[in-house]
Design a protein around this motif. Structure first.
Motif, PDB file in Angstrom:
ATOM      1  N   ASN A  64       0.825  -1.199   0.000  1.00 28.82           N
ATOM      2  CA  ASN A  64       0.000   0.000   0.000  1.00 28.82           C
ATOM      3  C   ASN A  64       0.862   1.253   0.000  1.00 28.82           C
ATOM      4  OD1 ASN A  64      -2.398  -1.526   0.274  1.00 28.82           O
ATOM      5  ND2 ASN A  64      -2.092  -1.649   2.485  1.00 28.82           N
ATOM      6  N   GLY A  65       0.267   2.361  -0.422  1.00 26.29           N
ATOM      7  CA  GLY A  65       0.909   3.660  -0.284  1.00 26.29           C
ATOM      8  C   GLY A  65       1.907   3.986  -1.378  1.00 26.29           C
ATOM      9  N   TYR A  66       2.613   5.109  -1.194  1.00 28.82           N
ATOM     10  CA  TYR A  66       3.592   5.597  -2.154  1.00 28.82           C
ATOM     11  C   TYR A  66       4.969   5.026  -1.832  1.00 28.82           C
ATOM     12  CZ  TYR A  66       0.244   9.013  -3.889  1.00 28.82           C
ATOM     13  OH  TYR A  66      -0.854   9.612  -4.461  1.00 28.82           O
ATOM     14  N   HIS A 112       2.419   4.770  -6.706  1.00 28.73           N
ATOM     15  CA  HIS A 112       1.343   4.238  -5.875  1.00 28.73           C
ATOM     16  C   HIS A 112       0.486   3.311  -6.734  1.00 28.73           C
ATOM     17  CE1 HIS A 112      -2.652   4.255  -3.991  1.00 28.73           C
ATOM     18  NE2 HIS A 112      -2.083   4.660  -2.871  1.00 28.73           N
ATOM     19  N   SER A 115      -4.460   1.212  -2.599  1.00 30.21           N
ATOM     20  CA  SER A 115      -4.943   2.076  -1.517  1.00 30.21           C
ATOM     21  C   SER A 115      -5.586   1.238  -0.422  1.00 30.21           C
ATOM     22  CB  SER A 115      -6.010   3.052  -2.048  1.00 30.21           C
ATOM     23  OG  SER A 115      -5.443   4.022  -2.882  1.00 30.21           O
ATOM     24  N   HIS A 116      -5.446   1.706   0.789  1.00 37.28           N
ATOM     25  CA  HIS A 116      -6.200   1.135   1.906  1.00 37.28           C
ATOM     26  C   HIS A 116      -7.132   2.208   2.447  1.00 37.28           C
ATOM     27  CE1 HIS A 116      -3.632   3.360   4.706  1.00 37.28           C
ATOM     28  NE2 HIS A 116      -2.605   2.952   3.998  1.00 37.28           N
ATOM     29  N   GLU A 119      -6.098   5.985   3.778  1.00 37.17           N
ATOM     30  CA  GLU A 119      -5.463   7.022   2.963  1.00 37.17           C
ATOM     31  C   GLU A 119      -6.446   8.149   2.661  1.00 37.17           C
ATOM     32  OE1 GLU A 119      -2.388   4.173   0.432  1.00 37.17           O
ATOM     33  OE2 GLU A 119      -3.893   5.350  -0.610  1.00 37.17           O
ATOM     34  N   ASN A 213      10.737   6.852   3.518  1.00 40.78           N
ATOM     35  CA  ASN A 213       9.923   6.037   2.634  1.00 40.78           C
ATOM     36  C   ASN A 213      10.421   4.598   2.633  1.00 40.78           C
ATOM     37  OD1 ASN A 213       9.503   4.833  -0.269  1.00 40.78           O
ATOM     38  ND2 ASN A 213       7.900   6.357   0.012  1.00 40.78           N
ATOM     39  N   HIS A 216       9.520   2.882   6.003  1.00 39.06           N
ATOM     40  CA  HIS A 216       8.097   2.573   6.111  1.00 39.06           C
ATOM     41  C   HIS A 216       7.714   1.403   5.220  1.00 39.06           C
ATOM     42  CE1 HIS A 216       7.332   6.947   7.549  1.00 39.06           C
ATOM     43  NE2 HIS A 216       7.661   6.155   8.529  1.00 39.06           N
ATOM     44  N   GLN A 217       8.331   1.304   4.032  1.00 44.80           N
ATOM     45  CA  GLN A 217       8.008   0.184   3.159  1.00 44.80           C
ATOM     46  C   GLN A 217       8.476  -1.133   3.755  1.00 44.80           C
ATOM     47  OE1 GLN A 217       5.956   0.269   0.663  1.00 44.80           O
ATOM     48  NE2 GLN A 217       5.744   2.422   1.187  1.00 44.80           N
ATOM     49  N   LYS A 220       5.893  -2.108   6.243  1.00 48.19           N
ATOM     50  CA  LYS A 220       4.678  -2.604   5.593  1.00 48.19           C
ATOM     51  C   LYS A 220       4.849  -4.040   5.135  1.00 48.19           C
ATOM     52  CE  LYS A 220       2.943   1.842   3.910  1.00 48.19           C
ATOM     53  NZ  LYS A 220       2.711   2.679   2.730  1.00 48.19           N
TER      54      LYS A 220
END
Length: 234
Positions: A64-66, A112, A115-116, A119, A213, A216-217, A220
């Motif tokens: 999810n996400g960028y 991206h 999406s969850h 967001e 970034n 965080h990835q 995830k």
């Protein structure tokens, strides 16, 4: 620079495409708006055939996400897009559009796909950002499902809104960051393809953003592992 990597495997071969991807003449021809902050919405900023080729070659991102993706991990077509997005021609066109020289600011490109539901909260972007441009690559969209970006008047309400941005193939939305550059979208769970270009205040901000970034990835992948379950597109 540390960055998260996304596998570039693509299920369907991309249609053959040659030539420039970004149609900067379309950006030049579109007037900027100032209500409630400086922005421009271009209905189609890709040359004919480019949107379809990019959509077919979209990287197989599974989180999810960028995320940031190193150019060498991308297909040749997306390497070209990355180069055009970071190139001086786009920055010059946006500098003219907004009446502000953006060339000194380093650029970060993030991608991206999934999406969850958490967001899209209303925000203005951090002070590290000077300008943001979003390029959407979705073949179709039902705005009743959420996920359409809104230009907003405050940090609490999705209505009334100044502008709603359909996340369709070739659509570009760019804006300069300010204390009132409120934006967000209604919750959406599923596939929502967006390329984001951010002009950051300095090289330190770029390094921090890229490092955060990447971190965080990794989290995830550890705690969620897979992509968000997509809802059917109508």
């Amino acid at each position: 620079m540390s960055a998260a990597h996304a596998a570039p495997d693509v299920a369907t071969p991309a249609p053959a495409y040659e030539g420039l991807l970004l149609n900067l003449s379309a950006l030049d021809a579109t007037p900027a708006g100032n209500d409630p902050y400086q922005h421009v919405l271009v209905g189609d900023m890709l040359f004919p055939g480019a949107a379809q080729a990019l959509a077919a070659a979209y990287p197989d991102i599974t989180v999810n996400g960028y995320i940031t993706v190193e150019p060498e991990a991308l297909s040749p077509l997306f390497q070209q897009l990355d180069a055009e997005l970071k190139g001086p021609e786009l920055t010059e066109a946006l500098s003219r559009k907004f009446g502000r020289d953006m060339h000194a600011y380093p650029r970060l490109v993030t991608m991206h796909r999934w999406s969850h539901g958490k967001e899209g909260h209303i925000h203005t972007d951090s002070e590290r950002k000077v300008m943001t441009m979003l390029l959407y690559l979705n073949d179709s969209w039902d705005k009743t499902q959420g996920g359409s970006l809104r230009v907003l008047y405050d940090g609490k309400n999705f209505e009334p809104y100044a502008l709603e941005v359909p996340p369709l193939n070739g659509t570009v939305f760019a804006f300069t960051r300010s204390e009132n550059s409120w934006h967000g979208h209604r919750p959406f769970v599923g596939e929502r393809r967006v390329i984001q270009v951010t002009w950051l205040r300095d090289a330190d901000a770029l390094e921090r953003k890229s490092s955060n970034n990447s971190f965080h990835q990794k989290l995830k992948r550890l705690f969620t592992g897979k992509k968000a379950k997509p809802e059917p597109m109508m």
